[in-house]
Design an enzyme around this catalytic site. Structure first.
Site, PDB file in Angstrom:
ATOM      1  N   GLU A  29      -8.537 -17.196 -59.972  1.00  0.00           N
ATOM      2  CA  GLU A  29      -7.815 -16.719 -61.149  1.00  0.00           C
ATOM      3  C   GLU A  29      -8.604 -15.604 -61.825  1.00  0.00           C
ATOM      4  OE1 GLU A  29      -7.525 -20.379 -63.332  1.00  0.00           O
ATOM      5  OE2 GLU A  29      -6.605 -21.301 -61.584  1.00  0.00           O
ATOM      6  N   GLU A  58      -5.307 -24.486 -58.921  1.00  0.00           N
ATOM      7  CA  GLU A  58      -6.633 -24.757 -58.354  1.00  0.00           C
ATOM      8  C   GLU A  58      -6.576 -25.470 -57.015  1.00  0.00           C
ATOM      9  OE1 GLU A  58      -5.866 -25.106 -61.531  1.00  0.00           O
ATOM     10  OE2 GLU A  58      -7.267 -23.775 -62.539  1.00  0.00           O
ATOM     11  N   PHE A  84     -12.242 -27.576 -64.032  1.00  0.00           N
ATOM     12  CA  PHE A  84     -11.032 -27.157 -63.317  1.00  0.00           C
ATOM     13  C   PHE A  84     -11.112 -27.597 -61.858  1.00  0.00           C
ATOM     14  CE2 PHE A  84     -10.913 -23.167 -66.278  1.00  0.00           C
ATOM     15  CZ  PHE A  84     -10.882 -24.001 -67.376  1.00  0.00           C
ATOM     16  N   HIS A 127     -14.437 -27.785 -71.480  1.00  0.00           N
ATOM     17  CA  HIS A 127     -15.123 -26.575 -71.038  1.00  0.00           C
ATOM     18  C   HIS A 127     -16.639 -26.723 -71.098  1.00  0.00           C
ATOM     19  CE1 HIS A 127     -11.092 -24.980 -71.814  1.00  0.00           C
ATOM     20  NE2 HIS A 127     -11.419 -23.940 -71.091  1.00  0.00           N
TER      21      HIS A 127
HETATM   22  C1  LIG Z   1      -6.799 -25.935 -65.124  1.00  0.00           C
HETATM   23  C2  LIG Z   1      -7.215 -24.700 -65.808  1.00  0.00           C
HETATM   24  N1  LIG Z   1      -7.320 -23.575 -65.092  1.00  0.00           N
HETATM   25  C3  LIG Z   1      -7.690 -22.423 -65.696  1.00  0.00           C
HETATM   26  C4  LIG Z   1      -7.975 -22.393 -67.034  1.00  0.00           C
HETATM   27  C5  LIG Z   1      -8.448 -21.097 -67.707  1.00  0.00           C
HETATM   28  N2  LIG Z   1      -7.357 -20.612 -68.543  1.00  0.00           N
HETATM   29  C6  LIG Z   1      -7.297 -20.856 -69.861  1.00  0.00           C
HETATM   30  S1  LIG Z   1      -5.896 -20.268 -70.550  1.00  0.00           S
HETATM   31  C7  LIG Z   1      -5.363 -19.662 -69.070  1.00  0.00           C
HETATM   32  C8  LIG Z   1      -4.062 -18.943 -68.981  1.00  0.00           C
HETATM   33  C9  LIG Z   1      -2.913 -19.857 -69.185  1.00  0.00           C
HETATM   34  O1  LIG Z   1      -1.739 -19.140 -69.051  1.00  0.00           O
HETATM   35  P1  LIG Z   1      -0.394 -19.699 -69.620  1.00  0.00           P
HETATM   36  O2  LIG Z   1      -0.175 -21.077 -69.115  1.00  0.00           O
HETATM   37  O3  LIG Z   1       0.663 -18.710 -69.353  1.00  0.00           O
HETATM   38  O4  LIG Z   1      -0.640 -19.850 -71.194  1.00  0.00           O
HETATM   39  P2  LIG Z   1      -0.909 -18.675 -72.244  1.00  0.00           P
HETATM   40  O5  LIG Z   1      -2.398 -18.514 -72.351  1.00  0.00           O
HETATM   41  O6  LIG Z   1      -0.241 -17.457 -71.769  1.00  0.00           O
HETATM   42  O7  LIG Z   1      -0.335 -19.198 -73.511  1.00  0.00           O
HETATM   43  C10 LIG Z   1      -6.285 -19.931 -68.065  1.00  0.00           C
HETATM   44  C11 LIG Z   1      -6.128 -19.530 -66.673  1.00  0.00           C
HETATM   45  C12 LIG Z   1      -7.862 -23.608 -67.737  1.00  0.00           C
HETATM   46  N3  LIG Z   1      -8.150 -23.676 -69.043  1.00  0.00           N
HETATM   47  N4  LIG Z   1      -7.463 -24.734 -67.105  1.00  0.00           N
END
Ligand SMILES: Cc1ncc(C[n+]2csc(CCOP(=O)(O)OP(=O)(O)O)c2C)c(N)n1
Ligand SMILES: Cc1ncc(C[n+]2csc(CCOP(=O)(O)OP(=O)(O)O)c2C)c(N)n1
Ligand SMILES: [Mg+2]
Ligand SMILES: [Mg+2]
Lengths: 322, 327, 322, 327
Positions: A29, A58, A84, A127
């Site tokens: 990612e 993941e 994650f 985290h």
């Molecule tokens: C399982 C997991 N993978 C990756 C992340 C890192 N991460 C935090 S927010 C995010 C983006 C999430 O996108 P979306 O679901 O569209 O929500 P938005 O932030 O756009 O509201 C990521 C990849 C995480 N927190 N948890």
């Protein structure tokens, strides 16, 4: 020697290996952007085909790394944060951690799963965890958790060249740490510990960020004339038990420092091994210093209180001197 | 059904694959009932047309990934029944030196990247094999078999989406035999066709009659062409039936409990893919009856040899537990 | 007292708790049929609403159990085999294992995750693993792994009444084991060890199937006049370190027997704890007996060779007597 | 847009929720830039209409589950901004006594079952809340917010299918703001509408304009009715935009890298839900301007108090790390 940050060393390792071997590629990612900077700049050099942003998936991304590895590539899968990896746990344990053996040696599985380990961003339990202990339990998985820019570069290069699945953990809190990193190519072999401070009175074993906790305890103890040896294992599986046992034979005292939940931790393993195999050299009970046995809270004042501190280490060393 | 455009040698090839699977599985069932095989075995009887038709559309370079119900896939891809049988017996001469067993047979040399005891566990790995074909700009396609039950695992979803997002040459073949263990698909999901899920990933979702080997072949061939042409993944849903139980010896698990009516079972058996293809071939007079018969004899003989080979092979040395750990 | 099988005791515990408390319900794959028989017969008594077959979706099913638990139910989630829990690892670790703490104590999480643990079906690596060590590391998760019909019933009933998430592991190989189980209601408290054999020369600590390995070693040793104490921890987290330390104070020798991969295992934890807290009582180094450090192979002859055996335990005891 | 059938007091209520979120988030952004808040904060500015419209369709008994971008959901559900602010400061008076922080705020008393730092992590939990409503034959519905990125997680797939298979009163609200961190949805999936995935579970999938709070309210109300009537789950896809970054302070992460064009950002800002609702209310003359103004003043005052409360609250006692472990 030029001084570089830990995370810049990660970048260098990736870039060098990708230049050297066209089978090395990076998936995960936001690896183009490089949220933790480890993969930053690589997309510009290597393009869409070798620096592959994925959906937030993941399990499939880890599995894709495995499938690519068993069909000739050498993928580095970036999973961003330790927790994650729990979503990819099945693929890592049941596939990467078993395919070679289960299929009677028919395949190698040269995949690296890279992630940030431990606390350091004050972002709460999701985290702030260390995950190395889980992967140490898996017989067919290697686990690396370096503490210095020099080590992280040399070990990551070795991990990428290794034919087996490697969990490569970057210490979240060490990203900005600076240290000497040569411009010339070098490797640090997996499975070899490094004595970060030589000493005669007590052996302190640590990895990742805990190495600094141990070192700062050692420095404080030195002022009182207590001369601690700090062993940085660097690789957690397979781990350099010889180096540790040798040190304990010299000092007769052992303290394990490990930023993780205590039960069934790396510290448990080290302490058990020392107690089992260096019992007659021990002048005092082995000691462990881990996180307090609670989830990692958000508030910095609480977060700090649950993580192993130099004071905790000093107290543990004192217990070995009683 | 009408498949005039499929050459006779392809039909014979597919027929051979089906028959080889059938006889293998019948033998395995017998051996299991006799208590000669350790562990679990999940037979593929009734579903042979899927593996046979699909694998006939692949080259040796193409790869497949299989499930816990994997014997048919290995054979259809060209696996060696001797080494398979030896593996089922837990012998050193088996495909995995006795380390894998029924649920973990692999033959990397023929692109059979492994069966898997974890439902849905092979799907992401297949995406990776597709990634590597795409990366090396090879003609290779990656194909993966899984069940209707597996289609409810997160791995299914993530994998189809990932393959679609990266436009990889991966073909997902869902063997919808209507059951995940003892739970009917109708209770595990509120849709008729798993193929309908393809729309959620922007890829084609094709429903196939999994009892019709030649239809499977045609549909798979089209998906393979798409994949080779760089047009990305396809989901194929093969409607099929297992004519036996989920696992051999399941009567012990079930302890008298019923989960499938006699009428349903009879219906399933009416769609027997071997008989259907046999009838097709006979009615159209495509292959002489005596040729089919001697084919069967040959397979039966080979199977007898495979069982003998497996029986006579030595058990693995105990020290071999330390082999095959690291490379 | 009537003699019942281990798995019948599981059935009884579930049935009794479901009768007692309408908030208790059962969800999982094929719980109606009850593949391992633990849930068999319950659908007939309690119907569709309380014995709920699910799709094959471990992550969501585990999460559904958690969500139900924080909104007033007491679900028992059946996850069938230990390795299948890897698919639910995120929900167990990140949600069940953290919600109460992370949300400042706002909720309880009375969910039980039940599964089969360890080898015993000769079905290869994916169906032959112990998983207790992973959950022992998680601060907010309780872990139970009983060895007898009596214990499994009394502990499962306690687990269901517990307000915290409990990983309840049935030893796969013990399903048909018979033992005395009273018809009257009783509970076995979580966190309390049971001495399965009293002895004075060496303390052997085990759980689940390993208890029998330890007992058969103890019986063999008895013939040579070596009197081993076998401690069945029963609950792995929180675990009864007092009982173990007390025993070691008496015997001065410690052997951990644990059917699982060795590194960061329960045996590591026990051995480390004994070495740390009973050092001065130890007459010999602590010893661990685990699986050989390889994945679990299929072929029964190999499977047997990787699992801990009574001979392994006897050898370990001898090492403490050298 | 035309929403004549929605009563004024509901419109005012929704407007209030939006405004409260907006002012809260603006303040949080400011505090973060000043270095007063530890950890990460993900602001909800631009997306307020989703939470406000949806939560206005819920009762106090209904439950919601949120994401890492959760402040808006808490406020929309009726959360206390004082305890929220204190939590962001890591104070003992915060919702979670400082143990949760921005990504983990919960208020079980108002049916806010928690934000979550794991993308997609709350979705299965919401199914469980639905299970318990169904089990107790309560009128309660369980609702869950998540992003477009989360829709590619296995948890999304398994949860929607499970809720459908068991016919549970769960409403899945996908906030499609077109990005998962820095990756555009268009690169993470090959479909235009995430709502299309609903067909794969046999449930309705409804596309909503996430900038239009009143449309969100109407669509959510219909889904709630369905759920209460025992007709099972609904997937609602709210097309929305975040007007800021993924996380505050992301410039540091980005180090000059761009991932969103200015034109796109301008377009997003043009769909500002607060301004749109304000314009609607003003044009139709539904609520007097001075009432809206004093509302804003009241909120601004309450926020000042919340910040003061948070600042003045004591830090948690270090020993409190051992509280809240077991019950
Ligand atoms: C399982 C997991 N993978 C990756 C992340 C890192 N991460 C935090 S927010 C995010 C983006 C999430 O996108 P979306 O679901 O569209 O929500 P938005 O932030 O756009 O509201 C990521 C990849 C995480 N927190 N948890
Ligand atoms: C992750 C996981 N969950 C559960 C099981 C137990 N199990 C083995 S086979 C099976 C049914 C699979 O159904 P399906 O995917 O339809 O394949 P089929 O057996 O019908 O060929 C289940 C639930 C497993 N092996 N792995
Ligand atoms: Mg099936
Ligand atoms: Mg998004």
């Amino acid at each position: 020697m030029p001084r570089k940050t830990y995370i810049a060393a990660v970048q260098e390792a990736l870039a060098e290996e990708m230049r050297r071997d066209p089978q090395v590629l990076l998936i995960g990612e936001d690896v183009r952007i490089g949220v933790f900077a480890g993969t930053r700049g690589l997309h510009a050099e290597f393009g869409d085909k070798r620096v592959i942003d994925t959906p937030i998936s993941e399990l499939a991304v880890a599995g894709a790394g495995i499938g690519a590895a068993v069909t000739g590539l050498r993928p580095v899968v970036d999973l961003m944060f330790g927790t994650f990896m729990f979503l990819a746990f099945d693929q890592i344990a049941n596939q990467a951690g078993a395919m070679r053996y289960m299929y009677g040696g028919q395949t190698n599985v040269p995949v690296v799963f890279m992630t940030q380990n431990g606390a350091g961003s004050s972002a709460g339990h999701h985290h702030s965890q260390s995950v190395h202990q889980f992967f140490m339990n898996m017989p067919q998985i290697k686990v690396v958790l370096p503490s210095t820019p020099y080590d992280v570069k040399g070990l990551l290069k070795s991990a990428i060249r290794d034919e087996n699945p490697v969990i490569f953990l970057n210490s979240l809190s060490l990203g900005g740490k600076r240290g000497a990193v040569p411009d010339e190519e070098y490797l640090v072999p997996l499975g070899v510990a490094d004595i970060k401070r030589a000493g005669n009175d007590v052996s302190i074993c640590a990895v990742g960020s805990a190495v600094y906790t141990a070192l700062s305890a050692a420095n404080a103890l030195a002022k009182e004339g207590i001369d601690a040896e700090v062993i940085d294992l660097r690789t957690l599986s397979p781990w350099d038990s010889d180096a540790v046992l040798e040190s304990v034979r010299k000092t007769g005292r052992f303290v394990a420092v490990d930023e993780s939940f205590p039960t069934c931790s790396a510290a448990s393993e080290w302490a058990a091994t020392v107690a089992e195999r260096a019992f007659h050299d021990l002048k005092a009970p082995v000691q462990r210093v881990n996180n307090k046995d609670v989830p990692v809270p958000f508030s910095p004042v609480l977060e700090k209180a649950v993580l192993p501190s130099a004071e905790d280490v000093i107290a543990a060393v004192r217990r070995t001197l009683e | 059904m009408d498949h005039r455009d499929i050459p006779i040698d392809v039909i014979l090839d597919i027929y051979t694959r089906i028959l080889r699977i059938r006889r293998f599985e019948e033998e395995v069932g017998k051996l299991f009932r006799q208590g000669q095989l350790p562990g679990f075995v999940h037979l593929y009887i009734g579903e042979e047309a899927v593996a046979a038709g699909v694998c006939a559309a692949l080259t040796d370079e193409d790869t497949i990934i299989s499930t816990h119900r994997g014997h048919g896939h290995v054979i259809a891809k060209g696996g060696d029944i001797k080494r398979m049988m030896a593996e089922l017996f837990g012998k050193a001469s088996g495909y995995c030196k006795g380390k894998g067993g029924s649920m973990h047979i692999a033959d990397f040399d023929i692109g059979m990247l492994g069966a898997c005891g974890i439902v849905g566990g092979g799907i992401p790995v297949a995406v990776g094999a597709g990634l590597s074909a795409w990366y090396s700009a090879s003609e290779r396609v990656s194909l993966c078999f899984f069940g209707d039950g597996a289609a409810n695992e997160g791995s299914f979803h993530e994998s189809l989406n990932l393959a679609s997002a990266l436009n990889l040459p991966v073909i997902f073949v869902c063997e919808n035999n209507q059951y995940g263990e003892f739970t009917p698909a109708s209770r595990a999901m509120n849709i008729e066709d798993i193929a309908a899920r393809a729309a959620g990933y922007g890829i084609p979702g094709i429903i196939a009659d999994g009892s019709d080997a030649l239809e499977m072949y045609r549909i798979a061939t089209a998906a393979v062409q798409r994949a080779r042409a760089g047009q990305g993944p396809t989901l194929i849903e093969a409607k099929t039936h297992r004519s036996g139980g989920h696992a051999e010896g399941e009567e012990a698990f079930l302890a008298g409990q019923q989960y499938r009516g006699e009428a349903e079972l009879a219906q399933a058996r009416a769609k027997d893919p071997l008989r259907l293809l046999h009838t097709y071939v006979a009615e159209k007079d495509l292959i002489p009856a005596d040729q089919l018969e001697s084919l069967d004899e040959g397979i039966t003989r080979a199977l007898r040899e495979a069982v003998a080979f497996a029986r006579e092979s030595p058990l693995p040395e105990v020290d071999s537990i330390y082999d095959d750990l690291w490379l």
